[in-house]
Motif scaffolding. Structure first.
Motif, mmCIF file in Angstrom:
data_model
loop_
_atom_site.group_PDB
_atom_site.id
_atom_site.type_symbol
_atom_site.label_atom_id
_atom_site.label_comp_id
_atom_site.label_asym_id
_atom_site.label_seq_id
_atom_site.Cartn_x
_atom_site.Cartn_y
_atom_site.Cartn_z
ATOM 1 N N ARG A 101 14.208 62.890 69.962
ATOM 2 C CA ARG A 101 14.537 61.977 68.864
ATOM 3 C C ARG A 101 13.486 61.852 67.769
ATOM 4 O O ARG A 101 13.772 61.303 66.705
ATOM 5 N N GLY A 102 12.259 62.267 67.993
ATOM 6 C CA GLY A 102 11.246 62.192 66.953
ATOM 7 C C GLY A 102 10.408 60.920 67.007
ATOM 8 O O GLY A 102 10.655 60.016 67.822
ATOM 9 N N THR A 103 9.430 60.832 66.092
ATOM 10 C CA THR A 103 8.428 59.760 66.142
ATOM 11 C C THR A 103 8.995 58.386 65.836
ATOM 12 O O THR A 103 8.737 57.417 66.563
ATOM 13 N N ASP A 104 9.742 58.235 64.749
ATOM 14 C CA ASP A 104 10.230 56.910 64.342
ATOM 15 C C ASP A 104 11.101 56.286 65.432
ATOM 16 O O ASP A 104 10.945 55.100 65.769
ATOM 17 N N ALA A 105 12.024 57.064 65.964
ATOM 18 C CA ALA A 105 12.900 56.553 67.018
ATOM 19 C C ALA A 105 12.087 56.200 68.266
ATOM 20 O O ALA A 105 12.392 55.211 68.954
#
Length: 354
Positions: A260-264
């Motif tokens: 999902r990546g960093t922000d999520a």
């Protein structure tokens, strides 16, 4: 000898003997035992018992050879008139981090709190340093990196130190690692960053070799290395709450970040804290078994929205939790009757204020 030259000796040896396997912790404990014995002797004479701090000078006793000491350390000892276990004052500007420091993360709040304590009470426990023989007058921190940072923040210029005989490399790393594990201050996030660097710099050829040299299961090293793939900004959020983010939880967060990546992932970390999610619940989210927007709270139990740990004189005494928009819950323990009554009076005054 330069740090890079020391690092060349940082290779695992399959033929290491049982005596060599003994950690340098035994030697450090022996040194600290000498210092403690001196303090106890002063106490029996009804004299103050802070560490004896001296400035190295000419000392005939320092020229007596010590069993198993390195040639570099002996030369340094004789030159400075230093006796093993002696507590001396060193300029802070001469102290630098070890390239084999087991710690990577230092919480700013923890350093600031210690700085306040040091400013009030002074340094009570000496750090341990290793001479940088290639740069005379400089020293590597073997144990005490947090105290050094706090002393600098408190605008101190000197530090009390014991100079020990260790090479910068696996022995100094293992010593610091063993000490931190005993204090519960070594985190999986420190291991993740440092072990990844060890492999990237070819100090070890594989995670198996690293695990064998540290006396750990290969699976433990593998989990840490998977966590090392996380951005440091994500690890920083979890380091602040190691009570909630052990190796298993951090591993699941790492898997979520891959998908999902960093922000999520940062949002997931906030939700883990606010909803008090278990590792199994997070694993279900990672596998898609639970919607990331749902609230898997047990029926009939309201979860707190925020939690503030409360410390008095540097020790944790309880917490303050908020629920919804209109509920606060304060829990304190271990207080004296006088302090408890004083807190109650202050709360009453706050509630009665217009």
């Amino acid at each position: 000898m330069k740090p890079s030259q020391f690092a060349k000796g940082f290779q695992a040896r399959p033929d290491i003997t049982s005596s060599e396997k003994r950690t340098a912790l035994d030697r450090l404990n022996a040194i600290d035992g000498l210092v403690q014995e001196k303090s106890q002797t002063r106490s029996t004479l009804n004299q103050p018992s802070p560490p004896e701090v001296t400035t190295p000078g000419v000392d005939a006793a320092a020229e007596i050879p010590i069993e198993n000491e390195s040639a570099e350390y002996r030369a340094w000892r004789v030159e400075h008139g230093y006796r093993p276990g002696q507590v001396i004052e060193l300029p802070l500007k001469a102290i630098k981090p070890s390239p084999f420091n087991p710690r990577h993360f230092y919480l700013k709040s923890s350093i600031a709190e210690l700085a306040v304590n040091l400013a009030k009470q002074g340094q009570q426990q000496a750090i341990h340093v290793i001479p940088d023989y290639g740069n005379p007058g400089n020293y590597f921190v073997s144990d005490g990196g947090r105290r050094v940072r706090a002393l600098k923040e408190a605008n101190k210029e000197t530090v009390k130190a014991i100079v020990i005989d260790l090479p910068i490399g696996i022995e100094s790393y293992k010593l610091g690692y063993d000490l931190n594990v005993q204090r519960d201050s070594q985190t999986v996030f420190d291991n993740a960053v440092v072990w990844r660097r060890f492999l990237d710099e070819s100090h070890f050829q594989s995670q198996k070799e690293l695990a064998e040299h540290l006396g750990l299961d290969e699976s433990t090293v593998a989990v840490a290395l998977s966590i090392a793939k996380l951005p440091e900004v994500v690890m920083q959020e979890m380091v602040a709450r190691t009570d909630r983010f052990g190796s298993n939880m951090a591993y699941q967060v790492g898997r979520y970040h891959t998908a999902r990546g960093t922000d999520a992932t940062l949002r997931l970390i906030n939700r883990i804290l606010s909803d008090d999610l278990s590792t199994r619940q997070v694993a279900d989210i990672v596998k898609g078994r639970a919607n990331t927007q749902e609230s898997p709270k047990p029926a009939g139990r309201q979860r707190y929205a925020q939690r503030l740990e409360i410390k008095l004189d540097g020790a944790s005494v309880g917490d303050l939790k908020s629920y919804g928009d209109d509920r606060l819950e304060l829990r304190l323990k271990g207080l004296s009757k006088e302090r408890r009554d004083d807190i109650l009076r202050q709360i009453e005054q706050i509630l009665q204020a217009k």
